[in-house]
Design a protein around this motif. Structure first.
Motif, PDB file in Angstrom:
ATOM      1  N   GLU A 158      15.301  -4.650  22.363  1.00 35.57           N
ATOM      2  CA  GLU A 158      15.330  -3.199  22.395  1.00 35.57           C
ATOM      3  C   GLU A 158      14.231  -2.617  21.512  1.00 35.57           C
ATOM      4  OE1 GLU A 158      19.150  -1.461  21.744  1.00 35.57           O
ATOM      5  OE2 GLU A 158      20.218  -3.047  22.810  1.00 35.57           O
ATOM      6  N   GLN A 159      13.818  -1.411  21.866  1.00 32.79           N
ATOM      7  CA  GLN A 159      12.723  -0.768  21.137  1.00 32.79           C
ATOM      8  C   GLN A 159      13.179  -0.378  19.735  1.00 32.79           C
ATOM      9  OE1 GLN A 159      10.275   1.781  23.480  1.00 32.79           O
ATOM     10  NE2 GLN A 159       9.849   3.169  21.775  1.00 32.79           N
ATOM     11  N   ILE A 160      12.314  -0.667  18.767  1.00 33.45           N
ATOM     12  CA  ILE A 160      12.601  -0.344  17.369  1.00 33.45           C
ATOM     13  C   ILE A 160      11.913   0.958  16.968  1.00 33.45           C
ATOM     14  CG2 ILE A 160      12.340  -1.103  14.981  1.00 33.45           C
ATOM     15  CD1 ILE A 160      12.363  -3.970  15.970  1.00 33.45           C
ATOM     16  N   PHE A 161      10.608   1.019  17.254  1.00 32.51           N
ATOM     17  CA  PHE A 161       9.822   2.139  16.777  1.00 32.51           C
ATOM     18  C   PHE A 161       9.523   3.132  17.889  1.00 32.51           C
ATOM     19  CE2 PHE A 161       8.622  -1.218  13.739  1.00 32.51           C
ATOM     20  CZ  PHE A 161       8.909  -0.559  12.551  1.00 32.51           C
ATOM     21  N   ASN A 162       9.388   4.380  17.507  1.00 29.20           N
ATOM     22  CA  ASN A 162       8.885   5.424  18.383  1.00 29.20           C
ATOM     23  C   ASN A 162       7.359   5.367  18.286  1.00 29.20           C
ATOM     24  OD1 ASN A 162       7.813   7.988  19.244  1.00 29.20           O
ATOM     25  ND2 ASN A 162       9.881   8.817  19.163  1.00 29.20           N
ATOM     26  N   GLN A 163       6.721   4.900  19.365  1.00 26.58           N
ATOM     27  CA  GLN A 163       5.290   4.634  19.323  1.00 26.58           C
ATOM     28  C   GLN A 163       4.472   5.877  18.951  1.00 26.58           C
ATOM     29  OE1 GLN A 163       5.505   1.185  19.268  1.00 26.58           O
ATOM     30  NE2 GLN A 163       3.570   1.260  20.364  1.00 26.58           N
ATOM     31  N   ARG A 164       4.872   7.034  19.451  1.00 28.28           N
ATOM     32  CA  ARG A 164       4.126   8.254  19.163  1.00 28.28           C
ATOM     33  C   ARG A 164       4.188   8.595  17.676  1.00 28.28           C
ATOM     34  NH1 ARG A 164       6.010  12.545  23.313  1.00 28.28           N
ATOM     35  NH2 ARG A 164       7.797  12.235  21.990  1.00 28.28           N
ATOM     36  N   GLU A 165       5.401   8.499  17.095  1.00 25.92           N
ATOM     37  CA  GLU A 165       5.567   8.816  15.677  1.00 25.92           C
ATOM     38  C   GLU A 165       4.979   7.729  14.779  1.00 25.92           C
ATOM     39  OE1 GLU A 165       6.690  11.654  14.547  1.00 25.92           O
ATOM     40  OE2 GLU A 165       6.968  12.354  16.616  1.00 25.92           O
ATOM     41  N   LEU A 166       4.916   6.521  15.338  1.00 24.99           N
ATOM     42  CA  LEU A 166       4.366   5.396  14.577  1.00 24.99           C
ATOM     43  C   LEU A 166       2.916   5.667  14.192  1.00 24.99           C
ATOM     44  CD1 LEU A 166       5.173   2.493  13.674  1.00 24.99           C
ATOM     45  CD2 LEU A 166       4.099   1.675  15.756  1.00 24.99           C
ATOM     46  N   VAL A 167       2.156   6.216  15.137  1.00 26.14           N
ATOM     47  CA  VAL A 167       0.749   6.515  14.897  1.00 26.14           C
ATOM     48  C   VAL A 167       0.603   7.630  13.863  1.00 26.14           C
ATOM     49  CG1 VAL A 167      -1.392   7.332  15.973  1.00 26.14           C
ATOM     50  CG2 VAL A 167       0.103   5.768  17.216  1.00 26.14           C
ATOM     51  N   LYS A 168       1.513   8.615  13.944  1.00 24.98           N
ATOM     52  CA  LYS A 168       1.435   9.764  13.034  1.00 24.98           C
ATOM     53  C   LYS A 168       1.763   9.385  11.597  1.00 24.98           C
ATOM     54  CE  LYS A 168       2.830  13.202  16.492  1.00 24.98           C
ATOM     55  NZ  LYS A 168       3.872  14.208  16.811  1.00 24.98           N
ATOM     56  N   HIS A 169       2.655   8.407  11.403  1.00 31.41           N
ATOM     57  CA  HIS A 169       3.144   8.084  10.067  1.00 31.41           C
ATOM     58  C   HIS A 169       2.680   6.705   9.604  1.00 31.41           C
ATOM     59  CE1 HIS A 169       5.900  11.216  11.519  1.00 31.41           C
ATOM     60  NE2 HIS A 169       5.990  11.575  10.249  1.00 31.41           N
ATOM     61  N   THR A 170       1.427   6.388   9.912  1.00 27.91           N
ATOM     62  CA  THR A 170       0.867   5.099   9.508  1.00 27.91           C
ATOM     63  C   THR A 170       0.915   4.926   7.991  1.00 27.91           C
ATOM     64  OG1 THR A 170      -0.587   5.055  11.428  1.00 27.91           O
ATOM     65  CG2 THR A 170      -1.168   3.630   9.593  1.00 27.91           C
ATOM     66  N   LYS A 171       0.647   6.003   7.259  1.00 26.10           N
ATOM     67  CA  LYS A 171       0.635   5.903   5.798  1.00 26.10           C
ATOM     68  C   LYS A 171       2.002   5.527   5.253  1.00 26.10           C
ATOM     69  CE  LYS A 171      -3.210   9.081   4.968  1.00 26.10           C
ATOM     70  NZ  LYS A 171      -3.645  10.338   4.324  1.00 26.10           N
ATOM     71  N   LEU A 172       3.075   6.043   5.890  1.00 25.26           N
ATOM     72  CA  LEU A 172       4.434   5.707   5.446  1.00 25.26           C
ATOM     73  C   LEU A 172       4.697   4.221   5.653  1.00 25.26           C
ATOM     74  CD1 LEU A 172       7.206   6.569   4.406  1.00 25.26           C
ATOM     75  CD2 LEU A 172       7.830   7.160   6.758  1.00 25.26           C
ATOM     76  N   LEU A 173       4.244   3.696   6.766  1.00 26.48           N
ATOM     77  CA  LEU A 173       4.433   2.268   7.030  1.00 26.48           C
ATOM     78  C   LEU A 173       3.609   1.419   6.068  1.00 26.48           C
ATOM     79  CD1 LEU A 173       4.553   1.934  10.917  1.00 26.48           C
ATOM     80  CD2 LEU A 173       6.363   1.459   9.301  1.00 26.48           C
ATOM     81  N   LEU A 174       2.440   1.924   5.694  1.00 28.78           N
ATOM     82  CA  LEU A 174       1.622   1.177   4.748  1.00 28.78           C
ATOM     83  C   LEU A 174       2.309   1.068   3.387  1.00 28.78           C
ATOM     84  CD1 LEU A 174      -1.921   2.605   5.573  1.00 28.78           C
ATOM     85  CD2 LEU A 174      -1.083   0.309   6.043  1.00 28.78           C
ATOM     86  N   LYS A 175       3.128   2.056   3.070  1.00 30.33           N
ATOM     87  CA  LYS A 175       3.866   2.019   1.810  1.00 30.33           C
ATOM     88  C   LYS A 175       5.098   1.137   1.909  1.00 30.33           C
ATOM     89  CE  LYS A 175       2.512   6.662   0.277  1.00 30.33           C
ATOM     90  NZ  LYS A 175       2.987   8.032  -0.022  1.00 30.33           N
ATOM     91  N   ILE A 176       5.659   1.049   3.105  1.00 28.61           N
ATOM     92  CA  ILE A 176       6.928   0.309   3.254  1.00 28.61           C
ATOM     93  C   ILE A 176       6.676  -1.024   3.969  1.00 28.61           C
ATOM     94  CG2 ILE A 176       9.271   0.417   4.186  1.00 28.61           C
ATOM     95  CD1 ILE A 176       9.060   3.461   4.033  1.00 28.61           C
ATOM     96  N   GLY A 177       6.601  -0.985   5.293  1.00 31.70           N
ATOM     97  CA  GLY A 177       6.534  -2.215   6.077  1.00 31.70           C
ATOM     98  C   GLY A 177       5.252  -2.982   5.930  1.00 31.70           C
ATOM     99  N   LEU A 178       4.145  -2.293   5.614  1.00 26.54           N
ATOM    100  CA  LEU A 178       2.859  -2.983   5.520  1.00 26.54           C
ATOM    101  C   LEU A 178       2.341  -3.013   4.094  1.00 26.54           C
ATOM    102  CD1 LEU A 178       1.138  -1.524   8.711  1.00 26.54           C
ATOM    103  CD2 LEU A 178       2.436  -3.634   8.489  1.00 26.54           C
ATOM    104  N   SER A 179       3.251  -2.991   3.143  1.00 24.83           N
ATOM    105  CA  SER A 179       2.862  -2.980   1.730  1.00 24.83           C
ATOM    106  C   SER A 179       2.519  -4.370   1.212  1.00 24.83           C
ATOM    107  CB  SER A 179       4.001  -2.402   0.895  1.00 24.83           C
ATOM    108  OG  SER A 179       5.151  -3.232   1.013  1.00 24.83           O
ATOM    109  N   GLY A 180       2.780  -5.373   2.024  1.00 29.09           N
ATOM    110  CA  GLY A 180       2.564  -6.741   1.576  1.00 29.09           C
ATOM    111  C   GLY A 180       3.835  -7.410   1.091  1.00 29.09           C
ATOM    112  N   GLN A 181       4.924  -6.642   0.998  1.00 28.17           N
ATOM    113  CA  GLN A 181       6.204  -7.174   0.569  1.00 28.17           C
ATOM    114  C   GLN A 181       6.993  -7.663   1.782  1.00 28.17           C
ATOM    115  OE1 GLN A 181       6.915  -7.469  -2.727  1.00 28.17           O
ATOM    116  NE2 GLN A 181       4.860  -6.617  -3.017  1.00 28.17           N
ATOM    117  N   SER A 182       7.958  -8.515   1.528  1.00 25.56           N
ATOM    118  CA  SER A 182       8.888  -8.986   2.551  1.00 25.56           C
ATOM    119  C   SER A 182      10.285  -8.758   2.008  1.00 25.56           C
ATOM    120  CB  SER A 182       8.667 -10.472   2.847  1.00 25.56           C
ATOM    121  OG  SER A 182       7.340 -10.705   3.294  1.00 25.56           O
ATOM    122  N   GLU A 183      11.101  -8.030   2.746  1.00 29.00           N
ATOM    123  CA  GLU A 183      12.418  -7.703   2.194  1.00 29.00           C
ATOM    124  C   GLU A 183      13.406  -7.294   3.273  1.00 29.00           C
ATOM    125  OE1 GLU A 183      12.159  -4.430  -0.467  1.00 29.00           O
ATOM    126  OE2 GLU A 183      11.273  -3.070   0.986  1.00 29.00           O
TER     127      GLU A 183
END
Length: 534
Positions: A158-183
């Motif tokens: 099943e779909q996790i992310f809203n692709q349209r909003e994903l592009v808009k909030h790249t910076k938020l993902l860089l702080k959370i999911g793409l911060s280099g951490q695993s959790e």
């Protein structure tokens, strides 16, 4: 892991029943064992419940020891045995899980080794992750350094992310999911509030994809139920992420190398195609090579060839009426008309010399003469076109000679040139210059005439022999008439017998007879400029 029971312990432990019997005989206790439902598992129910002591397994009551006061020791013994059995089972379960994890990672490594395409590696990684860790959906996110955008090479479930909003909030993902951490993400409300995740997502687990501290992206698993992911599941996802990161990095580098190699190959091919226009392929082939890169300083070959020169008449006067740009365009259009004709007749252009062309015909003198005839007609058509545009007409002279010629690579280690060295070239150039004096547009030497298999198939006029400057031997000069317009050719063929008699008289120094002959030719054809010259 299967739940422990009092019945299992009694049944599995060999010799426990006799031990309990011995204890009962020595201590004379009146005891029996019951499971949680009250079913007697050992001993005889005395009818008097007495005391009841619980038996524990993993902090839960799994049965009872009932009877008199002696039941206390029996209860403690059974609880101890159940605890040891639980520890054994737990250890066995951990060993089994570890084996399964190692086996999974080993198989995953083998599959990675057989895959070299980044998208295929991402899909394989996500497939292993969602089949090993409970989830309703999964996705792999990769950060593209070139486009500065997120890529999603793999999705599952099943779909996790809203692709349209994903592009808009790249910076938020860089702080959370793409911060280099695993959790394990305990709170998904921030992502939900931003509209990045779908409303039904309740639990998220992610692991960073990184190589040498460079963050490439992340593997994200989600569940529509609010579950508690374990540390073991996070560890497994991190292991998959680490392995796939290296594989993806190698695959991306491989693709980059392939692109660079292809770009270099295309550049080399373009350079090769361009250099062929500067150094004719026929020249290179005559040296026994197929490509320019094969030639070496000093390469040479001697051949019998026909050298052709053509030159625009009165170019100096024409150029004075034009700007430098108009001059360049004029010469370029002239060359563009004649170049293809030379190539279509098995010749190649050795040099463009401003308003002149030097061409070589290595196979047959017939090719050179046929090309010259078509070139003369093309110049006539170009001249007619210029007249219709109100521009002055143009004329060209063509001369050719056949003889030995050396083609080779001369120069030094830092500057090479494709050179033709021979007296044949000088002679051909001199014959072309004679077209100005004989007022004849197309001349060939007697040597070229000798190399024609069927000279009788052309309309020719012998113009006698000349001694070129710096030469000791006389050279026969022949005019070819086939390039004239049909009406002009008909006049010249009609007067050809008279012209030939006049030429014979001229060379016999019978000048009065020669003069009468040339005047007769001019009376019939006033445009016969060669007769006018004589």
């Amino acid at each position: 892991m299967a739940r422990l029971s009092l019945k299992n312990i009694i049944g599995k432990t060999a010799g426990l029943d006799p031990i309990l019997g011995t204890l009962a005989a020595q201590l004379n206790p009146a005891i029996w064992l019951e499971d949680q439902s009250g079913k007697v598992l050992w001993g005889q129910h005395s009818g008097d419940d007495g005391i009841a002591l619980p038996v524990y397994a993993e902090e839960e009551i799994v049965g009872w020891v009932k009877g008199n006061e002696q039941a206390t020791g029996i209860s403690g013994l059974l609880s101890y045995l159940l605890q040891k059995e639980a520890e054994k089972k737990k250890l066995g379960s951990e060993v089994l899980n570890l084996y399964q994890e190692i086996n999974l990672i080993f198989n995953f490594s083998e599959k990675l080794a057989q895959t070299i395409e980044p998208t295929a590696i991402a899909q394989l990684t996500l497939h292993e992750a969602v089949h090993s860790i409970q989830s309703t959906g999964g996705i792999i996110l990769l950060w593209d350094e070139d486009t500065q955008q997120l890529q999603t090479p793999a999705k599952s479930g099943e779909q996790i992310f809203n692709q349209r909003e994903l592009v808009k909030h790249t910076k938020l993902l860089l702080k959370i999911g793409l911060s280099g951490q695993s959790e394990i993400m305990p709170d998904v409300s921030q992502l939900a509030a931003a509209g990045i995740i779908e409303p039904n997502v309740q639990s998220i687990l992610y692991a960073a994809l990184k190589v040498n501290h460079r963050i490439m992206g992340a593997i994200v698993l989600a569940n529509n139920e609010n579950i508690q992911y374990s540390a073991g599941e996070l560890k497994l996802l991190v292991t998959l992420a680490l392995q796939s990161s290296s594989a993806i990095e190698s695959a991306l580098q491989y693709e980059k190398n392939i692109r660079e190699v292809r770009a270099r190959e295309e550049a080399i091919l373009r350079i090769h195609e361009v250099t062929k226009k500067f150094v004719p392929h026929e020249f290179i082939r005559s040296l026994g090579h197929e490509t320019l890169t094969d030639v070496r300083l000093g390469d040479q070959v001697e051949k019998i060839v026909t050298v052709l020169f053509t030159d625009i008449r009165n170019f100096t006067s024409l150029s004075e009426m034009m700007t430098p740009m108009e001059n360049f365009r004029f010469v370029s259009s002239f060359n563009a008309q004649l170049g293809p004709i030379i190539r279509s007749h098995n010749g190649f252009i050795n040099q463009y010399l401003g308003d002149s062309i030097m061409a070589l015909f290595p196979d047959d003198a017939l090719d050179a003469l046929n090309a010259a005839i078509v070139m003369q007609k093309a110049v006539h058509e170009l001249s007619e076109k210029r007249l219709s545009m109100g521009l002055p007409p143009i004329r060209a002279g063509i001369g050719m000679h056949t003889g030995p010629l050396i083609m080779g690579i001369t120069g030094d280690d830092f500057r090479l040139d494709a050179a033709t060295i021979s007296d044949t070239v000088n002679t051909a150039a001199r014959i072309e210059s004679l077209t100005k004096y004989y007022r004849a547009p197309l001349l060939l030497s007697g040597e070229t005439l000798k190399h024609l298999a069927k000279p009788g198939s052309f309309h020719l006029r012998q113009l006698g022999k000349v001694q070129l400057k710096g030469k000791h031997n006389l050279l026969s000069i022949v005019e070819c008439l086939d390039g004239y317009a049909p009406a002009d050719l008909a006049k010249k063929m009609q007067t050809l017998p008279v012209f030939n008699r006049a030429m014979d008289a001229y060379f016999d120094q019978q000048f009065e007879e020669a003069l009468e002959g040339f005047e007769a030719v001019l009376a019939a054809d006033p445009e016969d400029h060669t007769s006018m010259f004589f």
